[in-house]
Design a protein around this motif. Structure first.
Motif, mmCIF file in Angstrom:
data_model
loop_
_atom_site.group_PDB
_atom_site.id
_atom_site.type_symbol
_atom_site.label_atom_id
_atom_site.label_comp_id
_atom_site.label_asym_id
_atom_site.label_seq_id
_atom_site.Cartn_x
_atom_site.Cartn_y
_atom_site.Cartn_z
ATOM 1 N N GLU A 88 36.515 13.590 -17.834
ATOM 2 C CA GLU A 88 35.993 14.240 -19.037
ATOM 3 C C GLU A 88 36.446 13.495 -20.296
ATOM 4 O OE1 GLU A 88 36.553 18.471 -19.365
ATOM 5 O OE2 GLU A 88 36.161 18.736 -17.225
ATOM 6 N N LEU A 89 37.716 13.063 -20.305
ATOM 7 C CA LEU A 89 38.233 12.310 -21.446
ATOM 8 C C LEU A 89 37.475 11.005 -21.629
ATOM 9 C CD1 LEU A 89 40.369 11.800 -23.693
ATOM 10 C CD2 LEU A 89 41.766 10.720 -21.912
ATOM 11 N N THR A 131 40.972 10.441 -33.178
ATOM 12 C CA THR A 131 41.017 10.973 -31.826
ATOM 13 C C THR A 131 42.297 10.652 -31.066
ATOM 14 O OG1 THR A 131 38.622 10.716 -31.704
ATOM 15 C CG2 THR A 131 39.733 11.116 -29.655
ATOM 16 N N LEU A 132 42.644 9.375 -31.005
ATOM 17 C CA LEU A 132 43.757 8.929 -30.164
ATOM 18 C C LEU A 132 44.819 8.199 -30.984
ATOM 19 C CD1 LEU A 132 41.761 7.432 -27.164
ATOM 20 C CD2 LEU A 132 43.119 9.501 -27.138
ATOM 21 N N HIS A 135 34.033 11.665 -23.003
ATOM 22 C CA HIS A 135 34.125 11.990 -24.422
ATOM 23 C C HIS A 135 34.359 10.717 -25.251
ATOM 24 C CE1 HIS A 135 35.258 14.006 -28.130
ATOM 25 N NE2 HIS A 135 36.385 13.328 -28.125
ATOM 26 N N LEU A 136 35.273 9.866 -24.783
ATOM 27 C CA LEU A 136 35.551 8.619 -25.502
ATOM 28 C C LEU A 136 34.335 7.698 -25.520
ATOM 29 C CD1 LEU A 136 39.183 7.835 -24.344
ATOM 30 C CD2 LEU A 136 38.434 8.527 -26.623
ATOM 31 N N GLU A 149 40.037 15.833 -15.344
ATOM 32 C CA GLU A 149 40.405 15.801 -16.763
ATOM 33 C C GLU A 149 40.225 14.403 -17.348
ATOM 34 O OE1 GLU A 149 44.527 16.399 -19.129
ATOM 35 O OE2 GLU A 149 43.995 18.000 -17.717
ATOM 36 N N LYS A 150 40.630 13.385 -16.586
ATOM 37 C CA LYS A 150 40.484 12.012 -17.067
ATOM 38 C C LYS A 150 39.014 11.616 -17.169
ATOM 39 C CE LYS A 150 42.235 7.415 -16.828
ATOM 40 N NZ LYS A 150 43.284 6.539 -16.335
#
Length: 150
Positions: A26-27, A85-86, A30-31, A23-24
């Protein structure tokens, strides 16, 4: 008897660290794409989003000069990422990682040009060769005349 190997997708969805790591990853990917959309110019080829920890985005770049250019654009990046996004992002840290140069090199284009002199030498060699080698050498020498026509 040995157990059969497990499918990778099953390993990623089981309990433990693997789902969190996937998951990290992929994050971060994406970032990385998102930061490269926000920035402009050749700097996007010289950076990589390396980590996100405790509200701090870590960006790696190849040289100190590129780090300085990114540092000038940090407020813009931070504001855009917080807005879109964040929202929990508090800061951006830029680090120099010269080893990124190894991964950033692009393959050189193939040069399919044969000079007339080289073609003449290959043709002379083909005269003394036999069989399929002679045929292939003659085809190679013919590339010189084709490259001149185009």
């Amino acid at each position: 008897m040995k157990k059969p190997p497990q499918d990778l997708s099953q390993l990623l969805h089981q309990q433990g660290n693997m789902p969190n790591l996937a998951e990290k990853a992929e994050l971060l990917l994406h970032l990385d794409h998102y930061v490269k959309k926000v920035l402009t110019g050749p700097v996007i080829e010289q950076l990589k989003v390396a980590n996100l920890r405790q509200g701090i985005l870590v960006i790696e770049t190849t040289t100190a000069a590129w780090a300085a250019r990114i540092n000038f654009q940090k407020p813009k990046i931070l504001q855009t990422l917080q807005a879109e996004t964040l929202p929990m992002l508090t800061a951006i840290e830029v680090k120099v990682n010269p080893s990124l140069l190894m991964y950033a090199t692009k393959p050189k284009p193939a040069h399919n040009h044969i000079s007339e002199t080289a073609a003449a030498h290959i043709e002379a060699l083909a005269e003394h060769a036999e069989g399929t080698l002679a045929v292939k050498l003659k085809r190679l020498a013919a590339l010189a005349s084709r490259s001149r026509q185009s």
